[in-house]
Enzyme design. Structure first.
Site, PDB file in Angstrom:
ATOM      1  N   ASP A 305       0.852  -1.188   0.000  1.00 37.03           N
ATOM      2  CA  ASP A 305       0.000   0.000   0.000  1.00 37.03           C
ATOM      3  C   ASP A 305       0.898   1.253   0.000  1.00 37.03           C
ATOM      4  O   ASP A 305       2.114   1.172   0.192  1.00 37.03           O
ATOM      5  CB  ASP A 305      -0.960  -0.004   1.194  1.00 37.03           C
ATOM      6  CG  ASP A 305      -2.195   0.857   0.924  1.00 37.03           C
ATOM      7  OD1 ASP A 305      -2.147   1.731   0.037  1.00 37.03           O
ATOM      8  OD2 ASP A 305      -3.220   0.671   1.613  1.00 37.03           O
ATOM      9  N   GLU A 502     -10.794   6.740   4.292  1.00 33.19           N
ATOM     10  CA  GLU A 502      -9.780   6.143   5.181  1.00 33.19           C
ATOM     11  C   GLU A 502      -9.892   6.681   6.608  1.00 33.19           C
ATOM     12  O   GLU A 502     -10.985   6.943   7.096  1.00 33.19           O
ATOM     13  CB  GLU A 502      -8.380   6.336   4.576  1.00 33.19           C
ATOM     14  CG  GLU A 502      -8.268   5.671   3.193  1.00 33.19           C
ATOM     15  CD  GLU A 502      -6.850   5.626   2.651  1.00 33.19           C
ATOM     16  OE1 GLU A 502      -5.939   5.187   3.354  1.00 33.19           O
ATOM     17  OE2 GLU A 502      -6.665   6.021   1.467  1.00 33.19           O
TER      18      GLU A 502
HETATM   19  C1  BGC Z   1      -5.199   3.070   0.314  1.00 27.22           C
HETATM   20  C2  BGC Z   1      -5.378   2.068  -0.800  1.00 27.22           C
HETATM   21  C3  BGC Z   1      -5.158   2.705  -2.132  1.00 27.22           C
HETATM   22  C4  BGC Z   1      -3.824   3.413  -2.167  1.00 27.22           C
HETATM   23  C5  BGC Z   1      -3.552   4.108  -3.476  1.00 27.22           C
HETATM   24  C6  BGC Z   1      -3.944   3.881   0.161  1.00 27.22           C
HETATM   25  O1  BGC Z   1      -3.923   4.932   1.061  1.00 27.22           O
HETATM   26  O2  BGC Z   1      -5.176   2.397   1.559  1.00 27.22           O
HETATM   27  O3  BGC Z   1      -6.649   1.479  -0.717  1.00 27.22           O
HETATM   28  O4  BGC Z   1      -5.248   1.723  -3.134  1.00 27.22           O
HETATM   29  O5  BGC Z   1      -3.775   4.373  -1.144  1.00 27.22           O
HETATM   30  O6  BGC Z   1      -4.315   5.234  -3.630  1.00 27.22           O
HETATM   31  C1  BGC Z   2      -3.406   9.877  -1.870  1.00 25.61           C
HETATM   32  C2  BGC Z   2      -4.177   8.617  -1.729  1.00 25.61           C
HETATM   33  C3  BGC Z   2      -3.544   7.797  -0.695  1.00 25.61           C
HETATM   34  C4  BGC Z   2      -3.321   8.582   0.587  1.00 25.61           C
HETATM   35  C5  BGC Z   2      -2.575   7.758   1.579  1.00 25.61           C
HETATM   36  C6  BGC Z   2      -3.255  10.562  -0.554  1.00 25.61           C
HETATM   37  O1  BGC Z   2      -2.507  11.733  -0.686  1.00 25.61           O
HETATM   38  O2  BGC Z   2      -4.053  10.709  -2.771  1.00 25.61           O
HETATM   39  O3  BGC Z   2      -4.224   7.896  -2.917  1.00 25.61           O
HETATM   40  O4  BGC Z   2      -4.381   6.720  -0.451  1.00 25.61           O
HETATM   41  O5  BGC Z   2      -2.609   9.751   0.355  1.00 25.61           O
HETATM   42  O6  BGC Z   2      -2.420   8.431   2.804  1.00 25.61           O
END
Ligand code: BGC
Ligand code: BGC
Length: 610
Positions: A305, A502
């Protein structure tokens, strides 16, 4: 192996020069090509041939995934990067399907300008439609799809999403989330098809929809089962937290959806940020290599991730020890959005000093390259522009509307107030989520967190209501309910949550409606008109105290851009949705799940009809 390589280098260099010249012109390789470029050979033969020609740097490049905003096309060529992603909301300017396709093709041209001309693979989070792209069809979030209990529909949605994704060039989708969300406090509850393993397992049909029966079709997009393992089981519903379970419990609750996805041939698996009994998944060799790749027989590749390897030791950034722990645990591609250069030099050093065996590097490359060959990327590396007009097309919006309709769960309908008559009626509509595409779409829409307002084309719930009724019906709208009087036959309050994604969506305290919503509903009630509450939310909310005063309650989840599907149910389509989650009677019951002996407000599986 390495030494053998070096001996052969001068000879291959000459061949490489021929290849560079041949491949400078895009198009199918010609007679001068190597076995790996011959599409008539079996994939395993092509992979072995290619691997034997690759330098260590080229192999490490394949294992590196950078974010589009942190790389140039020249970087791609120089560093032999194997993959690029768009993080949530990361889009070209202007954010149009054609600009996406142009961006994709630009990066691809740079990848092909390397000696071996290995195509890059581009990944996005198309988690409810191609949701970073303005004008794409936004489908209900997974919690709503779980309510449909319709795996065939979910497969069709996967295919529609694959068409839109392919129309922008993109090859790879970080979906489906097969999390089993056990605690509704978790900010990713809406990414879950349901709280018991059967629902996410059944809905793994999304994998087949995205990939097609086999990879390599014109709209095949590589799917990702995420997040492995136990992301939805953390204590307190804490995002990226600790899942404290025995191995038997972990396997019984969280593993089955991944088994189902592997059986469907899912091409990739993403590792969870969370820990299992205090140990971060990103360093867990037992669960990744022994269980997933060994026991389950997963032959695709494992991706980390976003900056996930940074978390192994609990301190910010990554160390050499973390890179080694992650790769040796079985992670094949590492999502290092901006620190990709440091990752490359670190992994190279860790291979050279023997901490990471070359056999592990080769295994990772074999897995990644196999999927690239199977996808047909070597033969068709560029965007199929004939698919670009599918982004947000009428057929996909009709499918999304059907999904919205099927996902509505009717929880209360006192005196049969629903369905509403389309003709000769007088209805008041209120609430902050009634006329708001952003709110009804939730997180992961145009931006990572999502946002309120007119963020992308679609039909709001209010617009859906307005078009559902005949000319003899009056629809009056005021967000706060101002102007209602007793002459209205019914009032619809469209309330609930506003967008989040998230950890920012974790609710550690109250899970009630906010003051604005409570005030709106009481304004409507005070007029003496029957009140129908339409709840737009990413999870069940704590509403038991208010419910007796409401005449009807419809759980709409996060329907996306096709709000007319909500109106379909309000005006007559018999509701068929069933709760994918147990609905708490009080927030103190969290976590509450089927079979745990607690008395809910509504059990999982509940849903009325008419
Ligand atoms: C998320 C994932 C996602 C990744 C890419 C992460 O923060 O947990 O689900 O695929 O970012 O955007
Ligand atoms: C990104 C997401 C990612 C996240 C993780 C964001 O800045 O756009 O894709 O999941 O950071 O913390």
């Amino acid at each position: 192996m390495t030494r053998h390589h070096r001996v052969r280098r001068p000879l291959s260099l000459a061949l490489l020069l021929v290849a560079v010249t041949a491949l400078a012109v895009p198009g199918p390789a010609t007679a001068a090509s190597f076995p790996y470029q011959d599409p008539t050979l079996p994939v395993a033969t092509r992979v072995a041939d290619l691997l034997a020609r690759m330098t260590l740097d080229e192999k490490i490049g394949q294992m590196t995934q950078a974010e589009r905003g942190s790389v140039t096309q020249a970087d791609l060529t120089t560093y032999r990067l194997g993959s690029i992603l768009s993080g949530g909301g990361s889009a070209p300017t202007p954010n149009t399907p054609t600009a996406w396709a142009d961006m994709y093709d630009g990066f691809q041209r740079a990848a092909l300008a390397t000696p071996l001309a290995i195509p890059m693979i581009y990944g996005v989070d198309a988690v409810h439609g191609h949701n970073n792209v303005s004008g794409a069809t936004i489908f209900p979030h997974n919690i709503g799809l779980g309510a449909t209990r319709d795996p065939a529909l979910v497969q069709q949605i996967g295919q529609a999403v694959a068409e839109e994704v392919s129309g922008t060039g993109v090859d790879w989708d970080f979906a489906p989330c097969l999390c089993v969300a056990r605690n509704d406090r978790w900010g990713r509850t809406y990414e879950s098809f349901g709280e018991t393993p059967d629902l996410p397992s059944d809905m793994s049909t999304l994998v087949t929809g995205l990939q097609g029966a086999t990879l390599g079709g014109p709209t095949s997009v590589l799917a990702t089962a995420k997040h492995y393992l136990g992301d939805g089981g953390t204590t307190g519903g804490d995002d990226q937290g600790d899942t404290q379970l025995t191995e038997a419990e972990l396997r019984a609750v969280h593993l089955p959806p991944f088994q189902a996805a592997v059986q469907r041939g899912v091409g990739s698996v993403m590792i969870s940020y969370s820990s299992w009994n205090g140990v971060k998944l990103h360093g867990n060799q037992y669960l990744i290599t022994t269980v997933l790749k060994g026991e389950l027989g997963f032959t695709g590749f494992v991706v980390s991730d976003w900056n996930g390897i940074d978390q192994i030791d609990g301190a910010g950034g990554f160390t050499a020890a973390e890179v080694t722990a992650a790769v040796n645990a079985g992670i094949d591609m590492v999502m290092v959005p901006s620190a990709w250069k440091t990752f490359i030099s670190t992994l190279r050093a860790e291979v050279q000093n023997g901490h990471v065996p070359l056999s592990r590097i080769d295994d990772a490359n074999r897995r990644i390259l196999t999927k690239k060959f199977e996808l047909g990327l070597f033969e068709r590396p560029y965007t199929d522009r004939s698919l670009t007009p599918t982004v947000g097309n009428a057929a996909h919006r009709a499918l999304a509307r059907q999904a919205v309709r099927e996902s509505q769960v009717l929880l209360k309908n006192a005196g049969g107030v629903l369905p509403l008559a389309r003709d000769n009626n007088k209805i008041f509509v209120a609430g902050k989520n009634a006329d708001n595409i952003g709110n009804q779409s939730g997180g992961w829409t145009i931006s990572w967190q999502g946002s309120s307002g007119n963020i992308t084309p679609g039909t709001t719930i209010l617009q859906g209501i307005r078009t559902a009724v005949g000319p003899t019906t009056t629809i009056t709208y005021n967000q706060r309910g101002t102007g209602i009087d007793r002459t209205y036959r019914a009032a619809i309050a469209v309330v609930g949550e506003t967008p989040y994604a998230e950890g920012q969506g974790d609710r550690t305290g109250s899970m009630s409606l906010d003051r604005e919503d409570l005030r709106t509903i009481s304004t409507l009630r005070n007029a003496g008109v029957p009140v129908i509450v339409v709840l737009v939310s990413g999870r069940p909310l704590d509403i038991a105290t208010e419910l007796p005063a409401w005449n009807a309650l419809l759980a709409s989840w996060l329907p996306g851009t096709e709000g007319a599907g909500v109106a379909d149910v309000l005006f007559g389509a018999g509701p068929t949705g069933k709760l994918p989650m147990t609905w708490m009677n009080a927030v103190s019951q969290q976590p509450i799940n089927a079979g745990d002996g607690q008395v809910p407000l509504f059990a999982q599986g509940y849903g009325l009809t008419y």
